[in-house]
Design a protein around this motif. Structure first.
Motif, PDB file in Angstrom:
ATOM      1  N   LEU A 145     -31.778 -21.725 -27.719  1.00 19.27           N
ATOM      2  CA  LEU A 145     -31.205 -21.966 -26.393  1.00 19.27           C
ATOM      3  C   LEU A 145     -29.787 -22.489 -26.530  1.00 19.27           C
ATOM      4  CD1 LEU A 145     -34.269 -23.614 -24.598  1.00 19.27           C
ATOM      5  CD2 LEU A 145     -33.414 -21.278 -24.366  1.00 19.27           C
ATOM      6  N   PRO A 146     -28.901 -22.120 -25.616  1.00 15.70           N
ATOM      7  CA  PRO A 146     -27.507 -22.576 -25.696  1.00 15.70           C
ATOM      8  C   PRO A 146     -27.381 -24.057 -25.377  1.00 15.70           C
ATOM      9  CG  PRO A 146     -27.870 -21.338 -23.677  1.00 15.70           C
ATOM     10  CD  PRO A 146     -29.117 -21.189 -24.489  1.00 15.70           C
ATOM     11  N   ASP A 147     -26.612 -24.757 -26.184  1.00 18.13           N
ATOM     12  CA  ASP A 147     -26.306 -26.175 -25.954  1.00 18.13           C
ATOM     13  C   ASP A 147     -24.972 -26.240 -25.223  1.00 18.13           C
ATOM     14  OD1 ASP A 147     -25.806 -28.857 -25.993  1.00 18.13           O
ATOM     15  OD2 ASP A 147     -26.158 -29.120 -28.142  1.00 18.13           O
ATOM     16  N   LEU A 148     -25.041 -26.466 -23.915  1.00 18.47           N
ATOM     17  CA  LEU A 148     -23.848 -26.318 -23.072  1.00 18.47           C
ATOM     18  C   LEU A 148     -22.973 -27.560 -23.018  1.00 18.47           C
ATOM     19  CD1 LEU A 148     -25.528 -24.441 -20.075  1.00 18.47           C
ATOM     20  CD2 LEU A 148     -24.285 -23.459 -22.024  1.00 18.47           C
ATOM     21  N   GLY A 149     -23.534 -28.727 -23.324  1.00 19.84           N
ATOM     22  CA  GLY A 149     -22.764 -29.945 -23.150  1.00 19.84           C
ATOM     23  C   GLY A 149     -22.692 -30.341 -21.684  1.00 19.84           C
ATOM     24  N   ALA A 150     -22.401 -31.596 -21.426  1.00 18.13           N
ATOM     25  CA  ALA A 150     -22.377 -32.105 -20.048  1.00 18.13           C
ATOM     26  C   ALA A 150     -21.100 -31.667 -19.349  1.00 18.13           C
ATOM     27  CB  ALA A 150     -22.478 -33.628 -20.042  1.00 18.13           C
ATOM     28  N   ARG A 151     -21.267 -31.015 -18.197  1.00 18.94           N
ATOM     29  CA  ARG A 151     -20.083 -30.619 -17.429  1.00 18.94           C
ATOM     30  C   ARG A 151     -19.404 -31.852 -16.831  1.00 18.94           C
ATOM     31  NH1 ARG A 151     -24.189 -27.032 -16.202  1.00 18.94           N
ATOM     32  NH2 ARG A 151     -23.808 -24.866 -16.842  1.00 18.94           N
ATOM     33  N   ARG A 152     -20.242 -32.834 -16.438  1.00 20.89           N
ATOM     34  CA  ARG A 152     -19.719 -34.104 -15.938  1.00 20.89           C
ATOM     35  C   ARG A 152     -20.481 -35.217 -16.635  1.00 20.89           C
ATOM     36  NH1 ARG A 152     -19.616 -32.894  -9.396  1.00 20.89           N
ATOM     37  NH2 ARG A 152     -18.494 -30.900  -9.519  1.00 20.89           N
ATOM     38  N   TRP A 153     -19.859 -36.358 -16.733  1.00 22.89           N
ATOM     39  CA  TRP A 153     -20.472 -37.483 -17.436  1.00 22.89           C
ATOM     40  C   TRP A 153     -20.425 -38.690 -16.515  1.00 22.89           C
ATOM     41  CZ3 TRP A 153     -19.347 -38.607 -23.277  1.00 22.89           C
ATOM     42  CH2 TRP A 153     -20.249 -39.570 -23.736  1.00 22.89           C
ATOM     43  N   ASP A 154     -21.596 -39.036 -15.995  1.00 22.82           N
ATOM     44  CA  ASP A 154     -21.699 -40.190 -15.108  1.00 22.82           C
ATOM     45  C   ASP A 154     -22.771 -41.117 -15.662  1.00 22.82           C
ATOM     46  OD1 ASP A 154     -22.067 -42.049 -13.043  1.00 22.82           O
ATOM     47  OD2 ASP A 154     -21.621 -40.572 -11.496  1.00 22.82           O
ATOM     48  N   ALA A 155     -22.345 -42.253 -16.195  1.00 18.95           N
ATOM     49  CA  ALA A 155     -23.266 -43.167 -16.860  1.00 18.95           C
ATOM     50  C   ALA A 155     -24.239 -43.825 -15.894  1.00 18.95           C
ATOM     51  CB  ALA A 155     -22.472 -44.246 -17.607  1.00 18.95           C
ATOM     52  N   ARG A 156     -24.083 -43.600 -14.586  1.00 19.19           N
ATOM     53  CA  ARG A 156     -24.992 -44.230 -13.624  1.00 19.19           C
ATOM     54  C   ARG A 156     -26.328 -43.500 -13.520  1.00 19.19           C
ATOM     55  NH1 ARG A 156     -20.678 -44.399  -8.833  1.00 19.19           N
ATOM     56  NH2 ARG A 156     -20.332 -42.332  -9.774  1.00 19.19           N
ATOM     57  N   ILE A 157     -26.425 -42.286 -14.062  1.00 17.58           N
ATOM     58  CA  ILE A 157     -27.698 -41.581 -14.194  1.00 17.58           C
ATOM     59  C   ILE A 157     -27.747 -41.023 -15.610  1.00 17.58           C
ATOM     60  CG2 ILE A 157     -29.201 -39.745 -13.357  1.00 17.58           C
ATOM     61  CD1 ILE A 157     -27.798 -39.813 -10.700  1.00 17.58           C
ATOM     62  N   ARG A 158     -28.596 -41.613 -16.434  1.00 14.51           N
ATOM     63  CA  ARG A 158     -28.658 -41.186 -17.828  1.00 14.51           C
ATOM     64  C   ARG A 158     -30.098 -41.145 -18.307  1.00 14.51           C
ATOM     65  NH1 ARG A 158     -24.214 -43.727 -21.763  1.00 14.51           N
ATOM     66  NH2 ARG A 158     -25.034 -41.979 -22.982  1.00 14.51           N
ATOM     67  N   ALA A 159     -30.350 -40.254 -19.252  1.00 12.64           N
ATOM     68  CA  ALA A 159     -31.672 -40.144 -19.849  1.00 12.64           C
ATOM     69  C   ALA A 159     -31.730 -40.937 -21.142  1.00 12.64           C
ATOM     70  CB  ALA A 159     -32.011 -38.677 -20.130  1.00 12.64           C
ATOM     71  N   ALA A 160     -32.828 -41.650 -21.316  1.00 10.37           N
ATOM     72  CA  ALA A 160     -33.140 -42.285 -22.592  1.00 10.37           C
ATOM     73  C   ALA A 160     -34.282 -41.505 -23.215  1.00 10.37           C
ATOM     74  CB  ALA A 160     -33.541 -43.747 -22.386  1.00 10.37           C
ATOM     75  N   LEU A 161     -34.085 -41.038 -24.442  1.00 10.78           N
ATOM     76  CA  LEU A 161     -35.042 -40.152 -25.100  1.00 10.78           C
ATOM     77  C   LEU A 161     -35.639 -40.840 -26.324  1.00 10.78           C
ATOM     78  CD1 LEU A 161     -32.865 -36.902 -25.113  1.00 10.78           C
ATOM     79  CD2 LEU A 161     -34.562 -37.576 -23.414  1.00 10.78           C
ATOM     80  N   ASN A 162     -36.952 -41.000 -26.341  1.00  8.82           N
ATOM     81  CA  ASN A 162     -37.628 -41.415 -27.561  1.00  8.82           C
ATOM     82  C   ASN A 162     -37.839 -40.187 -28.434  1.00  8.82           C
ATOM     83  OD1 ASN A 162     -37.726 -44.048 -26.744  1.00  8.82           O
ATOM     84  ND2 ASN A 162     -39.950 -44.157 -26.515  1.00  8.82           N
ATOM     85  N   LEU A 163     -37.253 -40.202 -29.635  1.00  8.05           N
ATOM     86  CA  LEU A 163     -37.259 -39.035 -30.518  1.00  8.05           C
ATOM     87  C   LEU A 163     -37.778 -39.448 -31.893  1.00  8.05           C
ATOM     88  CD1 LEU A 163     -33.733 -37.635 -29.545  1.00  8.05           C
ATOM     89  CD2 LEU A 163     -35.964 -36.824 -28.722  1.00  8.05           C
ATOM     90  N   PRO A 164     -39.085 -39.372 -32.123  1.00  8.59           N
ATOM     91  CA  PRO A 164     -39.618 -39.758 -33.432  1.00  8.59           C
ATOM     92  C   PRO A 164     -39.023 -38.954 -34.589  1.00  8.59           C
ATOM     93  CG  PRO A 164     -41.384 -39.574 -31.817  1.00  8.59           C
ATOM     94  CD  PRO A 164     -40.148 -39.039 -31.160  1.00  8.59           C
ATOM     95  N   ASN A 165     -38.663 -37.698 -34.345  1.00 11.79           N
ATOM     96  CA  ASN A 165     -38.095 -36.879 -35.416  1.00 11.79           C
ATOM     97  C   ASN A 165     -36.748 -37.408 -35.887  1.00 11.79           C
ATOM     98  OD1 ASN A 165     -37.037 -36.072 -32.861  1.00 11.79           O
ATOM     99  ND2 ASN A 165     -36.209 -34.211 -33.808  1.00 11.79           N
ATOM    100  N   ARG A 166     -36.110 -38.250 -35.055  1.00 11.23           N
ATOM    101  CA  ARG A 166     -34.822 -38.848 -35.430  1.00 11.23           C
ATOM    102  C   ARG A 166     -34.909 -40.373 -35.534  1.00 11.23           C
ATOM    103  NH1 ARG A 166     -30.861 -35.402 -31.305  1.00 11.23           N
ATOM    104  NH2 ARG A 166     -31.588 -33.323 -31.949  1.00 11.23           N
ATOM    105  N   TRP A 167     -36.121 -40.896 -35.444  1.00  4.91           N
ATOM    106  CA  TRP A 167     -36.346 -42.341 -35.495  1.00  4.91           C
ATOM    107  C   TRP A 167     -35.558 -43.079 -34.409  1.00  4.91           C
ATOM    108  CZ3 TRP A 167     -40.021 -44.405 -38.695  1.00  4.91           C
ATOM    109  CH2 TRP A 167     -40.494 -43.577 -39.720  1.00  4.91           C
ATOM    110  N   LEU A 168     -35.473 -42.477 -33.236  1.00  5.97           N
ATOM    111  CA  LEU A 168     -34.768 -43.088 -32.105  1.00  5.97           C
ATOM    112  C   LEU A 168     -35.779 -43.417 -31.010  1.00  5.97           C
ATOM    113  CD1 LEU A 168     -31.646 -40.744 -31.866  1.00  5.97           C
ATOM    114  CD2 LEU A 168     -31.746 -43.043 -32.845  1.00  5.97           C
ATOM    115  N   PHE A 169     -35.775 -44.694 -30.546  1.00  2.00           N
ATOM    116  CA  PHE A 169     -36.721 -45.144 -29.518  1.00  2.00           C
ATOM    117  C   PHE A 169     -35.990 -46.034 -28.499  1.00  2.00           C
ATOM    118  CE2 PHE A 169     -39.091 -44.495 -33.472  1.00  2.00           C
ATOM    119  CZ  PHE A 169     -40.031 -43.577 -33.052  1.00  2.00           C
ATOM    120  N   PRO A 170     -35.044 -45.483 -27.742  1.00  2.00           N
ATOM    121  CA  PRO A 170     -34.214 -46.313 -26.860  1.00  2.00           C
ATOM    122  C   PRO A 170     -34.895 -46.765 -25.576  1.00  2.00           C
ATOM    123  CG  PRO A 170     -33.601 -44.020 -26.640  1.00  2.00           C
ATOM    124  CD  PRO A 170     -34.585 -44.078 -27.764  1.00  2.00           C
ATOM    125  N   VAL A 171     -36.022 -46.153 -25.181  1.00  2.00           N
ATOM    126  CA  VAL A 171     -36.626 -46.526 -23.899  1.00  2.00           C
ATOM    127  C   VAL A 171     -37.089 -47.982 -23.930  1.00  2.00           C
ATOM    128  CG1 VAL A 171     -38.405 -45.997 -22.206  1.00  2.00           C
ATOM    129  CG2 VAL A 171     -37.305 -44.146 -23.467  1.00  2.00           C
TER     130      VAL A 171
END
Length: 415
Positions: free
Chosen positions: A225-251
């Motif tokens: 799938l194409p990785d398009l990148g964010a057309r706009r960047w507004d930090a007031r709505i953001r996703a936190a992703l728990n990603l065990p494959n990358r050892w990331l657990f920000p939630v």
């Protein structure tokens, strides 16, 4: 003191027997609780009644946000958007039942693919082991990725056994859904959950999550799938992703940070509430500085062991001033929180070890007073179908409840 070889063997054997005995006691108590719960539910099954609300709609940061707490309305909206798709559909779910609701979604996704829409589907295989095999035979027009039971090389790595607990739908990169709802009839009729619909630039947060997951775990025969990148960047709505494959657990940090910033009120709704030391301490510190902390959980969830393990934390929380409300007649499965009428999180992550440090999860973090107001109204509506667990009631619980709580509480890290 130096022990002789014979005495060391004796001590080692005693320790082994002691550990085995403790484990056997915990498993035995868990089995008893499961049997008692099954008998109780057979005699007095949950009614599935709870107050229902129309979707709350808010315009925030160039996006339109709609909060759904009724499964029938949510599923109808999702299928309308699927029928309106013209370019692409990303559909990801943890549980996908093979009932009438599941069949309806499968039919709509297949129809979209046949009219030329690129349809990509991800579902968790472990969560759907009991779903009939025939239901999981998909039309070749769909690109389907069953997320496997084992997804890593090392048996000691958490990424090997992590589950895809996310629930996402993205249509044409302009409409997105995320929340606690799985796909199935029981979730519409009998469970109280929360899902968010987004229309606007913030949908990228969900689309990007799906694309990254798909591209990482796809098979060689699957399209990238194409990785398009964010057309706009507004930090007031953001996703936190728990990603065990990358050892990331920000939630987990998201919850702690929101609680730490509170100055007046915190409202948390959880299907399974097993806070770790840091989250529990953050809640208690908030109470000490004058914050009203309220936690809404099911009085009886669909996982009796989680209920009893959770009870092991009630004493400290209640004595520290945290108010606990028990949802009646139905399973509340939402994973939401609001702070000070300004900050909201809605997503798939439970406050327990599996969600916070084990599974693939996604929560949106949204800074908007309008959305927080809607979420606080939903919380107040839910409280009309809940009862508060008081410290007096807690102190008066039977002795055998206390024994069960102490025996099963060490199982918390496994849940």
């Amino acid at each position: 003191m130096i022990l002789s070889p014979a005495r060391r063997r004796l001590v080692s054997r005693a320790a082994t027997y002691g550990i085995a005995g403790a484990v056997a006691l915990q498993l035995g108590m868990a089995a008893v609780l499961v049997v008692v719960d099954a008998v109780r539910k057979r005699r007095s099954p949950p009614s599935g009644y709870f107050p229902r609300r129309s979707p709350g709609v808010v315009h925030a940061h160039e996006s339109t946000l709609s909060v759904f707490t009724d499964g029938d309305e949510l599923y109808a909206a999702m299928m309308r958007d699927i029928r309106g798709a013209t370019e692409s559909i990303y559909f990801e779910t943890y549980i996908w039942k093979g009932d009438d609701v599941g069949e309806a979604f499968k039919s709509e996704l297949t129809a979209a693919a046949h009219r030329g829409v690129r349809v990509h589907v991800i579902y968790d295989t472990f969560a759907n082991l009991v779903v009939p095999r025939a239901f999981k035979d998909f039309d070749p027009a769909l690109e389907v990725l069953p997320f496997g039971l084992i997804n890593g090389r090392s048996p000691l790595s958490p990424r090997t056994y992590a589950r895809d607990h996310r629930k996402l739908l993205v249509v044409d990169e302009r409409i997105g859904y995320v929340g606690g709802y799985n796909i199935g009839r029981r979730y519409a009729d009998s469970w109280r959950d929360t899902h968010l619909r987004i229309e606007g630039p913030a949908v990228w947060e969900l689309s990007n999550a799906f694309v990254d997951f798909w591209n990482y775990y796809k098979r060689r025969s699957d399209p990238e799938l194409p990785d398009l990148g964010a057309r706009r960047w507004d930090a007031r709505i953001r996703a936190a992703l728990n990603l065990p494959n990358r050892w990331l657990f920000p939630v987990r940090g998201l919850y702690i940070d929101g609680i730490e910033r509170a100055v007046s009120r915190v409202a948390i709704t959880q299907g399974y509430f097993l806070p770790d030391q840091e989250i529990a301490s953050a809640l208690l510190r908030a109470v000490k500085r004058g914050v009203e902390v309220r936690v809404l959980i099911p009085e009886v969830s669909n996982h009796v062991i989680a209920d009893w393990v959770s009870r092991g934390d009630y004493d400290r929380l209640l004595r520290g001033g945290v108010r606990i409300f028990l949802f009646q007649h139905a399973m509340v499965h939402a994973k939401t929180a609001t702070v000070d009428g300004r900050w909201t999180t809605i997503g798939t992550t439970n406050i327990d070890r599996l969600s916070l440090t084990g599974n693939f999860e996604i929560n949106l973090e949204i800074y908007d007073e309008g959305l927080a107001h809607v979420m606080e109204e939903i919380f107040e509506t839910d409280l009309t179908n809940a009862r508060e667990l008081t410290l007096d009631e807690w102190d008066a619980r039977p002795w055998y409840h206390r024994v069960a709580e102490r025996v099963v509480h060490p199982l918390g890290p496994l849940l």
